[in-house]
Design a protein around this motif. Sequence first.
Motif, PDB file in Angstrom:
ATOM      1  N   SER A  95       0.810  -1.226   0.000  1.00 46.56           N
ATOM      2  CA  SER A  95       0.000   0.000   0.000  1.00 46.56           C
ATOM      3  C   SER A  95       0.840   1.271   0.000  1.00 46.56           C
ATOM      4  N   MET A  96       1.909   1.271  -0.758  1.00 46.30           N
ATOM      5  CA  MET A  96       2.728   2.480  -0.863  1.00 46.30           C
ATOM      6  C   MET A  96       2.021   3.473  -1.775  1.00 46.30           C
ATOM      7  N   TYR A  97       1.845   4.675  -1.279  1.00 45.02           N
ATOM      8  CA  TYR A  97       1.200   5.688  -2.115  1.00 45.02           C
ATOM      9  C   TYR A  97       1.700   7.074  -1.730  1.00 45.02           C
ATOM     10  N   THR A  98       2.080   7.851  -2.746  1.00 47.69           N
ATOM     11  CA  THR A  98       2.450   9.260  -2.531  1.00 47.69           C
ATOM     12  C   THR A  98       1.442  10.130  -3.263  1.00 47.69           C
ATOM     13  N   GLU A  99       0.903  11.125  -2.568  1.00 52.42           N
ATOM     14  CA  GLU A  99      -0.025  12.069  -3.208  1.00 52.42           C
ATOM     15  C   GLU A  99       0.666  12.679  -4.425  1.00 52.42           C
ATOM     16  N   ARG A 157       4.966  13.900  -5.282  1.00 49.43           N
ATOM     17  CA  ARG A 157       5.835  12.871  -5.871  1.00 49.43           C
ATOM     18  C   ARG A 157       7.199  13.406  -6.258  1.00 49.43           C
ATOM     19  N   ARG A 158       8.134  12.463  -6.367  1.00 53.15           N
ATOM     20  CA  ARG A 158       9.509  12.746  -6.792  1.00 53.15           C
ATOM     21  C   ARG A 158      10.202  13.751  -5.878  1.00 53.15           C
ATOM     22  N   SER A 159       9.875  13.670  -4.614  1.00 52.56           N
ATOM     23  CA  SER A 159      10.615  14.501  -3.651  1.00 52.56           C
ATOM     24  C   SER A 159      11.099  13.643  -2.488  1.00 52.56           C
ATOM     25  N   GLY A 160      11.094  12.334  -2.707  1.00 55.41           N
ATOM     26  CA  GLY A 160      11.683  11.445  -1.703  1.00 55.41           C
ATOM     27  C   GLY A 160      10.725  10.927  -0.642  1.00 55.41           C
ATOM     28  N   VAL A 161       9.408  11.139  -0.822  1.00 55.13           N
ATOM     29  CA  VAL A 161       8.445  10.703   0.211  1.00 55.13           C
ATOM     30  C   VAL A 161       8.473   9.176   0.355  1.00 55.13           C
ATOM     31  N   ALA A 162       8.317   8.457  -0.782  1.00 57.02           N
ATOM     32  CA  ALA A 162       8.289   6.992  -0.714  1.00 57.02           C
ATOM     33  C   ALA A 162       9.624   6.451  -0.206  1.00 57.02           C
ATOM     34  N   THR A 163      10.698   7.082  -0.646  1.00 55.05           N
ATOM     35  CA  THR A 163      12.025   6.643  -0.194  1.00 55.05           C
ATOM     36  C   THR A 163      12.123   6.760   1.326  1.00 55.05           C
ATOM     37  N   ARG A 164      11.651   7.888   1.853  1.00 57.88           N
ATOM     38  CA  ARG A 164      11.726   8.065   3.311  1.00 57.88           C
ATOM     39  C   ARG A 164      10.813   7.075   4.031  1.00 57.88           C
ATOM     40  N   ALA A 188       6.486  -5.050  -6.442  1.00 56.00           N
ATOM     41  CA  ALA A 188       6.631  -3.669  -6.900  1.00 56.00           C
ATOM     42  C   ALA A 188       5.764  -3.373  -8.113  1.00 56.00           C
ATOM     43  N   SER A 189       5.174  -2.193  -8.129  1.00 52.18           N
ATOM     44  CA  SER A 189       4.524  -1.706  -9.348  1.00 52.18           C
ATOM     45  C   SER A 189       5.627  -1.167 -10.263  1.00 52.18           C
ATOM     46  N   ALA A 190       5.250  -0.858 -11.517  1.00 52.80           N
ATOM     47  CA  ALA A 190       6.252  -0.322 -12.452  1.00 52.80           C
ATOM     48  C   ALA A 190       6.828   0.991 -11.911  1.00 52.80           C
ATOM     49  N   ARG A 242      14.567  -0.364  -5.908  1.00 53.50           N
ATOM     50  CA  ARG A 242      15.920  -0.797  -6.329  1.00 53.50           C
ATOM     51  C   ARG A 242      16.963   0.209  -5.855  1.00 53.50           C
ATOM     52  N   ARG A 243      16.632   1.476  -5.982  1.00 52.98           N
ATOM     53  CA  ARG A 243      17.582   2.513  -5.555  1.00 52.98           C
ATOM     54  C   ARG A 243      17.879   2.389  -4.059  1.00 52.98           C
ATOM     55  N   ILE A 244      16.868   2.002  -3.300  1.00 49.69           N
ATOM     56  CA  ILE A 244      17.067   1.855  -1.853  1.00 49.69           C
ATOM     57  C   ILE A 244      17.926   0.619  -1.555  1.00 49.69           C
TER      58      ILE A 244
HETATM   59  C1  LIG Z   1       5.677   4.688  -6.573  1.00 51.21           C
HETATM   60  C2  LIG Z   1       5.456   5.900  -5.685  1.00 51.21           C
HETATM   61  C3  LIG Z   1       4.974   5.427  -4.303  1.00 51.21           C
HETATM   62  C4  LIG Z   1       6.794   6.658  -5.543  1.00 51.21           C
HETATM   63  O1  LIG Z   1       6.575   7.745  -4.671  1.00 51.21           O
HETATM   64  P1  LIG Z   1       7.536   9.023  -4.599  1.00 51.21           P
HETATM   65  O2  LIG Z   1       7.292   9.645  -3.276  1.00 51.21           O
HETATM   66  O3  LIG Z   1       7.352   9.862  -5.790  1.00 51.21           O
HETATM   67  O4  LIG Z   1       8.978   8.335  -4.639  1.00 51.21           O
HETATM   68  P2  LIG Z   1      10.367   9.073  -4.377  1.00 51.21           P
HETATM   69  O5  LIG Z   1      10.210  10.555  -4.475  1.00 51.21           O
HETATM   70  O6  LIG Z   1      10.983   8.524  -3.150  1.00 51.21           O
HETATM   71  O7  LIG Z   1      11.200   8.534  -5.616  1.00 51.21           O
HETATM   72  C5  LIG Z   1      10.690   8.754  -6.928  1.00 51.21           C
HETATM   73  C6  LIG Z   1      11.745   9.351  -7.803  1.00 51.21           C
HETATM   74  O8  LIG Z   1      12.037  10.670  -7.374  1.00 51.21           O
HETATM   75  C7  LIG Z   1      13.434  10.806  -7.204  1.00 51.21           C
HETATM   76  N1  LIG Z   1      13.660  11.727  -6.108  1.00 51.21           N
HETATM   77  C8  LIG Z   1      13.701  11.432  -4.802  1.00 51.21           C
HETATM   78  N2  LIG Z   1      13.940  12.545  -4.101  1.00 51.21           N
HETATM   79  C9  LIG Z   1      14.022  13.550  -4.991  1.00 51.21           C
HETATM   80  C10 LIG Z   1      14.233  14.948  -4.862  1.00 51.21           C
HETATM   81  N3  LIG Z   1      14.436  15.527  -3.695  1.00 51.21           N
HETATM   82  N4  LIG Z   1      14.182  15.673  -5.979  1.00 51.21           N
HETATM   83  C11 LIG Z   1      13.974  15.088  -7.191  1.00 51.21           C
HETATM   84  N5  LIG Z   1      13.776  13.774  -7.359  1.00 51.21           N
HETATM   85  C12 LIG Z   1      13.818  13.028  -6.266  1.00 51.21           C
HETATM   86  C13 LIG Z   1      13.912   9.428  -6.886  1.00 51.21           C
HETATM   87  O9  LIG Z   1      15.285   9.265  -7.178  1.00 51.21           O
HETATM   88  C14 LIG Z   1      13.051   8.597  -7.764  1.00 51.21           C
HETATM   89  O10 LIG Z   1      13.550   8.584  -9.081  1.00 51.21           O
HETATM   90  P3  LIG Z   1      13.234   7.385 -10.096  1.00 51.21           P
HETATM   91  O11 LIG Z   1      11.739   7.412 -10.346  1.00 51.21           O
HETATM   92  O12 LIG Z   1      14.045   7.729 -11.283  1.00 51.21           O
HETATM   93  O13 LIG Z   1      13.644   6.131  -9.367  1.00 51.21           O
HETATM   94  C15 LIG Z   1       4.421   6.887  -6.310  1.00 51.21           C
HETATM   95  O14 LIG Z   1       4.802   7.177  -7.625  1.00 51.21           O
HETATM   96  C16 LIG Z   1       3.008   6.345  -6.309  1.00 51.21           C
HETATM   97  O15 LIG Z   1       2.283   6.503  -5.336  1.00 51.21           O
HETATM   98  N6  LIG Z   1       2.615   5.682  -7.424  1.00 51.21           N
HETATM   99  C17 LIG Z   1       1.273   5.104  -7.596  1.00 51.21           C
HETATM  100  C18 LIG Z   1       1.049   3.897  -6.693  1.00 51.21           C
HETATM  101  C19 LIG Z   1       2.154   2.892  -6.753  1.00 51.21           C
HETATM  102  O16 LIG Z   1       2.623   2.478  -7.814  1.00 51.21           O
HETATM  103  N7  LIG Z   1       2.594   2.481  -5.541  1.00 51.21           N
HETATM  104  C20 LIG Z   1       3.669   1.515  -5.377  1.00 51.21           C
HETATM  105  C21 LIG Z   1       3.101   0.159  -5.281  1.00 51.21           C
HETATM  106  S1  LIG Z   1       4.386  -1.050  -5.161  1.00 51.21           S
END
Ligand SMILES: CC(C)(COP(=O)(O)OP(=O)(O)OC[C@H]1O[C@@H](n2cnc3c(N)ncnc32)[C@H](O)[C@@H]1OP(=O)(O)O)[C@@H](O)C(=O)NCCC(=O)NCCS
Length: 174
Positions: free
Chosen positions: A91-95, A99-106, A127-129, A136-138
């Motif tokens: 249930s990983m989800y970022t609003e 996105r792309r600011s490190g929320v899921a990574t954290r 993992a989803s796509a 993988r990065r983690i």
């Molecule tokens: C998959 C998901 C959870 C990722 O969430 P996210 O918070 O955007 O993830 P992060 O920000 O940690 O990482 C995403 C990308 O941003 C990059 N990133 C992280 N911090 C960053 C920052 N400060 N500035 C710019 N980019 C950054 C990461 O390197 C990563 O790059 P990549 O896509 O090339 O690997 C989100 O896209 C989502 O909710 N998707 C729909 C549901 C889903 O697929 N859930 C996962 C089920 S397994």
Amino acid sequence: MRRAQASDLELLVRHRESMWLDMHGYSARQIRAAAARSRAWIRREFRSGRYIAFVAEGPGGRVAGSGAIWLRSSQPYPGPRPRPDAPYVMSMYTERASRRSGVATRLVREMIRWARRKGYRRITLHASAQGAPVYRRIGFEDSNEMRFNLVRLGKDRPASRAPGRPIRSGRGRA
Ligand SMILES: CC(C)(COP(=O)(O)OP(=O)(O)OC[C@H]1O[C@@H](n2cnc3c(N)ncnc32)[C@H](O)[C@@H]1OP(=O)(O)O)[C@@H](O)C(=O)NCCC(=O)NCCS
């Protein structure tokens, strides 16, 4: 980053629905129909202590994302310190706006810290796509899981070839 409380139930259900929607595997109608079952399932697992969810908040307490560890039952194996359960990230989800600011990574790093503190030896997930590169990065590695689809599960997920059913070749049956 904070641990989810019982009062976060609706948020966790909404994020799970949104996750399915973004993954494009199911129709909105199918996902809505699953919401009640998700709610009941999360509530039960949360109360039992098997569902440990984390909520990421941005400025002003605005919710940015969430994710959970589900402690699923594991079968006995001959490794050191065998445990009856094993952490599974789900249930990983970022609003979208966060996105792309490190929320899921954290979130995942927080889960790794939690699991390490509790003495678990491994974390798994599917993992989803969108999620795969993040995991993988983690440091997550692809594993040896295999599957066999008994029925067609969606347009991109046909049934696997039934046991004993011959593979058709261009010139008749193989
Ligand atoms: C998959 C998901 C959870 C990722 O969430 P996210 O918070 O955007 O993830 P992060 O920000 O940690 O990482 C995403 C990308 O941003 C990059 N990133 C992280 N911090 C960053 C920052 N400060 N500035 C710019 N980019 C950054 C990461 O390197 C990563 O790059 P990549 O896509 O090339 O690997 C989100 O896209 C989502 O909710 N998707 C729909 C549901 C889903 O697929 N859930 C996962 C089920 S397994």
